[in-house]
Scaffold this active site. Structure first.
Site, PDB file in Angstrom:
ATOM      1  CD  GLU A 141      54.554 -58.263 114.377  1.00  0.00           C
ATOM      2  OE1 GLU A 141      54.060 -57.731 113.323  1.00  0.00           O
ATOM      3  OE2 GLU A 141      55.158 -58.012 115.367  1.00  0.00           O
ATOM      4  CD  GLU A 176      59.939 -59.450 114.301  1.00  0.00           C
ATOM      5  OE1 GLU A 176      59.488 -58.428 114.084  1.00  0.00           O
ATOM      6  OE2 GLU A 176      59.291 -60.291 113.613  1.00  0.00           O
TER       7      GLU A 176
HETATM    8  C1  LIG Z   1      55.254 -49.275 109.904  1.00  0.00           C
HETATM    9  C2  LIG Z   1      54.875 -50.721 110.373  1.00  0.00           C
HETATM   10  C3  LIG Z   1      55.573 -51.795 110.570  1.00  0.00           C
HETATM   11  C4  LIG Z   1      55.229 -53.077 110.682  1.00  0.00           C
HETATM   12  N1  LIG Z   1      56.000 -54.229 110.999  1.00  0.00           N
HETATM   13  C5  LIG Z   1      56.529 -54.637 112.062  1.00  0.00           C
HETATM   14  S1  LIG Z   1      56.051 -54.054 113.538  1.00  0.00           S
HETATM   15  N2  LIG Z   1      57.723 -55.605 112.100  1.00  0.00           N
HETATM   16  C6  LIG Z   1      57.060 -56.840 113.123  1.00  0.00           C
HETATM   17  C7  LIG Z   1      57.454 -57.935 111.461  1.00  0.00           C
HETATM   18  O1  LIG Z   1      57.444 -59.112 112.213  1.00  0.00           O
HETATM   19  C8  LIG Z   1      58.732 -57.688 110.875  1.00  0.00           C
HETATM   20  O2  LIG Z   1      58.775 -58.579 109.802  1.00  0.00           O
HETATM   21  C9  LIG Z   1      58.969 -56.204 110.683  1.00  0.00           C
HETATM   22  O3  LIG Z   1      58.140 -56.042 109.457  1.00  0.00           O
HETATM   23  C10 LIG Z   1      59.087 -55.293 111.639  1.00  0.00           C
HETATM   24  C11 LIG Z   1      59.161 -53.993 111.402  1.00  0.00           C
HETATM   25  O4  LIG Z   1      60.418 -53.949 110.795  1.00  0.00           O
END
Ligand SMILES: CCCCNC(=S)N1C[C@H](O)[C@@H](O)[C@@H](O)[C@H]1CO
Length: 652
Positions: free
Chosen positions: A182, A262
């Protein structure tokens, strides 16, 4: 080829023949907008599982349950800091044996979508980046910063050659590999960084593997996170218009397979949150809709597991929020690997798209109520420094960070003396909010209160000039998402007591894990307090106890009812943090194979704020908070029945 046994040698010969005949391949068909596996259209139905959050002896159990659900692939992060905790020392043994995990997945019939980062997010400490990167004060993480890229290149030069034999085209089970994670959600948007990674991945893995990116469901994220030569995929959860989301992916990949990398089956918990849940019917419905579109789906998480030790991460949006020890994620398999209604609902959907393996779903592992254990007080930290900080303190006029004393995780004690008599309660202030993350304050060993990053910046202190001021600082896990991932720990700025800037510090790195894994405080020489007084204690205090063996080594859940917050070890293994005073998590998962069936099981607890007078803990057979007294009653009743049965049988 992967580690070769006889069967593997035979396979590698076969593979060579297949490769020669061009049959073994995994590629993208841009005409039919799908993946091709050995030349045939292929749709993956995958689930995320993190080997770093599951003890090695349970890997096969979890993988089998994922296979029996009908998945044909798993998605796996490789946390860089889990393997290179100490700079230059790479560990792939035991619970870090990545190749064994890949082999088990292969034996189970599961393909692998590998996500080696180097940054992974994942609610994992610093998003998987090793804290020693912060030795460079102004390092710009996740960018073309030369020191960062040098460390990344050194790491990938070790990891990726290990991975290459496991690529599908080489006889293994890895079908695709993600670059970064991301990246579009990060502020730097540095295409040179992503180009450098693309070059490294291609150099070490060759041209035959699909490299991809994953980004959130917004234009900005997809613009900064995607790169020519890396297949762009997207991620989103159940409350999303899937047509719009996949249309966004199509703007970056006009042809090729639809991929949601995801699909959130649940969500994470921070300390102080309500436990996050996502409706099982909604998950299965949206999954069905996406599979009907022919999309390739990875469910995040399918098995969440546990943030053992200090491996939990944190978020920092409006304020610092540390992630809890359990990574249950309300996932189809629970933290303890138990199948849920959500898993069965998902299996019913998958059944409509592919054949489900015949046979029963492996059951939940057995859980046991080992009952109550009364702990004895060992002593408070200020009196244990010879054991916990054997090299003695670092002296500094002003406070220095965890990273500067080269201790990256856990706890550091900062000690100085009171500059004046404090006849009235006097404010101790962190004017620059520099306590990262919690500080437990004692004067002459008497606990006086705490400071907490972003939320408690002042507390009152009393005492006499020259009294010892002890400030135990806890690293609650480094931020794993967003611009604050360069998350230094300790006292980052001066503390003010009344009008005085506190100076002349003695800073004690505390190697608690080294002491506990070495047998402390359970060694023969160690005696707990001679007369264990049943009175509550306040402030950072160690306790010890023994769970007597009963011939079983079943999973159990440790409940510290009326305790406040701390860390727990069993048989030298750091199970993670507990914080029932804040929740939502109320118990700590204890994997059964950690327990001995014949020898006493050593329990060590560091309570940071306040322990109950009974100093009792309870091993339960389930994670949910049950009424403690009811359980106490049931426990006593069960013991009485067992005793009377024994007497009855003895009498006959
Ligand atoms: C509260 C902000 C969370 C940011 N992380 C997000 S959107 N995510 C996308 C990320 O790629 C994954 O590793 C996980 O961290 C997942 C949330 O479980």
């Amino acid at each position: 080829t992967p580690r070769c046994t006889d069967s593997c040698l035979f396979r590698s010969v076969t593979v060579t023949i297949l490769q020669a005949s061009g049959e073994r391949s995994f590629s993208i068909d841009y005409k039919r907008n799908c993946f091709l596996k050995d030349g045939k259209p292929f749709q993956y139905i995958s689930g995320s599982i993190h080997y770093s959050r599951i003890p090695r002896y349970y890997w096969k159990d979890r993988l089998a349950k994922m296979y029996m659900t009908g998945l044909n692939a798993i998605q796996v992060y490789v946390p860089w800091n889990f393997h290179e905790t100490v700079q230059g020392v790479q560990n792939f043994t035991g619970d870090r044996d990545l190749e064994h995990f890949l082999d088990l997945a292969n034996q189970t019939g599961l393909l692998v979508i590998l996500r080696p980062g180097p940054y992974i997010c994942a609610e994992w400490e610093m998003g998987g980046l090793p804290a020693w990167l912060l030795q460079k004060p102004n390092i710009i993480l996740r960018s073309a910063d030369t020191d960062y890229l040098q460390a990344v290149s050194n790491w990938l030069a070790v990891l990726l050659p290990k991975v290459k034999p496991w690529l599908y085209v080489n006889g293994g089970n890895i079908i695709t590999v993600q670059v970064e994670n991301e990246y579009g959600s990060y502020y730097s948007c540095d295409y040179n960084y992503m180009r450098h990674l693309r070059t490294l991945f291609r150099f070490f893995l060759g041209e035959d593997v699909i490299l991809f990116t994953t980004d959130g469901n917004t234009n900005k994220e997809m613009i900064c996170g995607t790169l020519e030569g890396l297949y762009a995929t997207i991620d989103f959860g159940t409350d999303t218009n899937i047509t719009e989301a996949f249309a966004r992916q199509r703007r970056f990949e006009p042809r090729g397979p639809l991929v949601n990398s995801e699909f959130y089956t649940g969500w994470l918990d921070h300390w102080g949150d309500q436990h996050a849940v996502v409706d099982a019917q909604k998950v299965s419905r949206v999954l069905g809709e996406m599979l009907t579109m022919g999309a390739n789906i990875n469910m995040y998480m399918f098995e969440g597991g546990t943030n053992f030790g200090y491996w939990n991460g944190a978020d920092h949006d409006t304020r610092f929020r540390s992630v809890v020890t359990s990574y249950d994620y309300d996932a189809p398999l629970t933290e303890a690997g138990d199948p849920t209604e959500k898993l069965l609902a998902i299996r019913d959907v998958i059944k409509q798209f592919r054949e489900i393996p015949s046979g029963p779903m492996p059951p939940a592992t057995p859980k046991f109520v080992y009952g109550f254990v009364t702990l004895q007080k060992v002593g408070d930290i200020s009196g244990l420094l010879n054991t916990l900080s054997p090299l003695g303190p670092i002296k500094s006029q002003y406070p220095i960070t965890f990273e500067e004393v080269k201790q990256y995780y856990g706890y550091v004690l900062y000690r100085t003396t009171l500059p004046h008599n404090l006849s009235e309660p006097t404010p101790l202030i962190s004017p620059l909010n520099g306590v990262h993350d919690r500080a437990y304050v004692s004067v002459n060993g008497v606990f006086q209160g705490l400071l907490e990053r972003d939320t408690v910046l002042v507390m009152n202190v009393t005492g006499q000039q020259g009294d010892t001021l002890d400030i135990l600082v806890e690293n609650m896990g480094r931020v794993n998402f967003g611009s604050k991932i360069n998350d230094y720990k300790g006292l980052l700025s001066n503390l003010i007591l009344g009008k005085d800037v506190l100076t002349d510090w003695k800073i004690y790195p505390l190697d608690i894990d080294g002491a506990v894994t070495g047998g402390w405080p359970h060694g023969n020489s160690r005696k707990s307090d001679p007369a264990p007084r049943r009175e509550p204690t306040r402030g950072p205090t160690f306790y010890m106890g023994t769970l007597q063996p009963n011939g079983l080594a079943w999973d159990t859940f440790l409940k510290l009812n009326e305790w406040t917050k701390g860390q727990v070890w069993i048989n030298g293994v750091n199970l993670g943090r507990y914080w029932p005073a804040r929740g939502p998590q109320q118990t700590v998962y204890v994997p059964g194979p950690l327990l001995s069936t014949t020898l006493p099981n050593n329990i060590t607890v560091l309570e940071l704020e306040g322990a109950p007078g009974h100093s009792r803990v309870l091993f339960m057979d389930r994670p949910h908070p049950l009424n403690f007294e009811v359980l106490h009653f049931l426990h006593i009743a069960a013991l009485k029945i067992i005793i009377s049965l024994t007497e009855f049988l003895d009498g006959h």
